[in-house]
Design a protein around this motif. Structure first.
Motif: not given
Length: 490
Positions: A96, A111, A113-114, A122, A281
């Motif tokens: 991301a 970083l 996205t999870d 993140r 975010h």
């Protein structure tokens, strides 16, 4: 003729010096007393957790040194190569953004996205910029990219790890802190004015003993930290659930929101942002794998363009997931950095879509950004953190001294009291009718804007009225019994 029954029902309130018919002191003293007794436990919890949160930025640098620092030397490889190394570590996640190493010895944070992480979290893969090898991965939180220890302390301070219901404790503390601080200021100045020959205003009287010693410390320390307490209360309310919503609406109505660059290619509509550091975010649009790979390859040229547009130093660059989304490169909040610029760039053409320079922000947005960093202990680095820690220690001592004063007025067999003696009633009768009306209007307005303050104030008044009614009923019953007993003796 005096009887034991009559002595027990005598007015338990302590004698006070005569006050003028038009004095605010009795009303403020009673409000300060009840607010201090009933709300101080919440403030004390927020103070202890806030003191920990103040030094958390330094603690995380020590605890996670192996993640944020490397010993390797040499020039950094291209940022795109560093991102690809992180992708090789976590091919199951979508990249991301990236935070390139700002100085020699720093790691680069890539970083991802999870979906398994919480809101505003993140996954960061830490990469050695000289060797493009991973040194580990951690979950990070919010726009400040807080590491797990700071995140845990932040959540403790915000809601005691109880989720949204737990946020009520911190909002209640922030709602009353400024009221208690201002009330204490008034009372301490009034005490000094009334006893100028004996009282001290800004220095501690080491000769005082007993309750006077606690009172002296409570007042002197309180007056030194009052401005800091009002600041913490005001900035803390911006993050609260109910008052925070009102603050956001007010800022929007007055065009005081924090500006943000346009992300959509071909759009001229500027966005606004209000990232507080606790969050910030959101999830991007569904990712296109080929688009992301192409954009990873463009990241170095995008960073060069951003630097040419005065967006440099420690930055975070987003990795667009679609062709109609621009790269956004924004300077991150760092100690002693008073401004944060950002730019959005069309990666395919190198065209600058939009820029937002801190110097162009509305004054209110600038003050808000500085206030947030100051509250979080990041604006002036370690000095900021130590000042906040000292403020927390001083506030905790003021609260403890306040309870010590209350304890020294503890129940005695002679009075039959079940709690420390409150100040005398009738404070509203000591101010003019016009002042009472104005006070009522202000209280309603403030109570509407800061709902937990208004609701808890109504609850205090209701409890006080009930206790007063019960006490008067007991007094009438006891006096009746005493009179009947006296007549029987006669």
């Amino acid at each position: 003729m005096s009887t034991p029954e009559m002595e027990r029902v005598a007015d338990p309130s302590p004698p006070t010096r005569p006050t003028s018919p038009r004095s605010w002191r009795p009303l403020i003293l009673r409000l300060h007393f009840y607010a201090g007794i009933l709300v101080a436990p919440f403030i004390l919890i927020a103070t202890i957790s806030g003191g920990l949160y103040a030094v958390a930025p330094t603690l995380e640098q020590l605890v996670y040194r192996d993640y944020v620092q490397v010993d390797s030397t040499g020039p950094a490889v291209p940022v795109a190569q560093q991102i690809q190394a992180a992708q090789a570590e976590r091919p199951d996640l979508t990249v991301a953004a990236v935070r390139p190493a700002a100085e020699a010895g720093d790691t680069t944070r890539v970083l991802f996205t999870d979906p398994s992480l919480g809101e505003s979290q993140r996954l960061a893969v830490f990469v050695d910029p000289a060797t493009a090898t991973s040194v580990g991965e951690l979950a990070v939180y919010g726009s400040s990219s807080a590491l797990p220890l700071r995140t845990w302390i932040s959540e403790l301070h915000r809601h005691l790890h109880l989720g949204e219901p737990g946020r009520l404790y911190s909002e209640l503390a922030a709602s009353w802190l400024w009221v208690i601080a201002l009330g204490g200021l008034y009372l301490w100045f009034e005490r000094y004015r009334r006893n100028r020959d004996k009282a001290r205003l800004l220095t501690f009287d080491r000769q005082s003993k007993g309750r006077n010693r606690s009172l002296n410390w409570h007042g002197v320390a309180g007056i030194w930290i009052a401005v800091g307490l009002i600041f913490l209360s005001a900035t803390g309310l911006t993050w609260s659930t109910y008052a925070g919503e009102n603050v956001t609406e007010l800022r929007s109505a007055l065009s005081w929101t924090t500006p943000a660059v346009t992300k959509t290619i071909g759009s001229s509509d500027a966005a606004t942002s209000d990232h507080s550091g606790h969050a910030g975010h959101s999830m991007e649009m569904p990712a296109d794998a080929s688009t992301i790979e192409n954009n990873v390859g463009r990241i170095d040229s995008v960073l060069d363009i951003a630097q040419a547009n005065a967006v440099d130093g420690a930055v975070e660059a987003s990795i667009p997931a679609s062709d109609d989304t621009a790269f956004v490169v924004a300077e991150t909040r760092q100690p002693w950095v008073m401004s944060n610029n950002s730019v959005s760039i069309d990666g395919s053409t190198g065209t600058v879509i939009d820029t937002q320079y801190f110097s162009d922000w509305p004054l209110a947005a600038k003050l808000s950004a500085w206030g947030i960093q100051l509250h979080m202990g990041t604006l002036f680095g370690v000095a900021n953190q130590l000042a906040l820690l000292a403020l927390a220690v001083a506030l905790a001592s003021v609260i403890v001294r306040g309870y010590m004063m209350w304890w020294k007025r503890r129940p005695t067999k002679a009075t039959g009291l079940t709690a420390g003696r409150p100040p005398l009633r009738g404070g509203t009768r000591r101010i003019s009718p016009i002042a009472a009306v104005v006070l009522s209007v202000v209280a309603v307005a403030v109570g509407w804007f800061v709902p937990l303050l208004g609701l808890s104030l109504v609850a205090f008044l209701a409890v006080d009225m009930i206790l007063g009614s019960v006490r008067r009923a007991r007094t009438r019953t006891a006096n009746s019994t005493a009179s009947q007993h006296e007549s029987e003796l006669v």
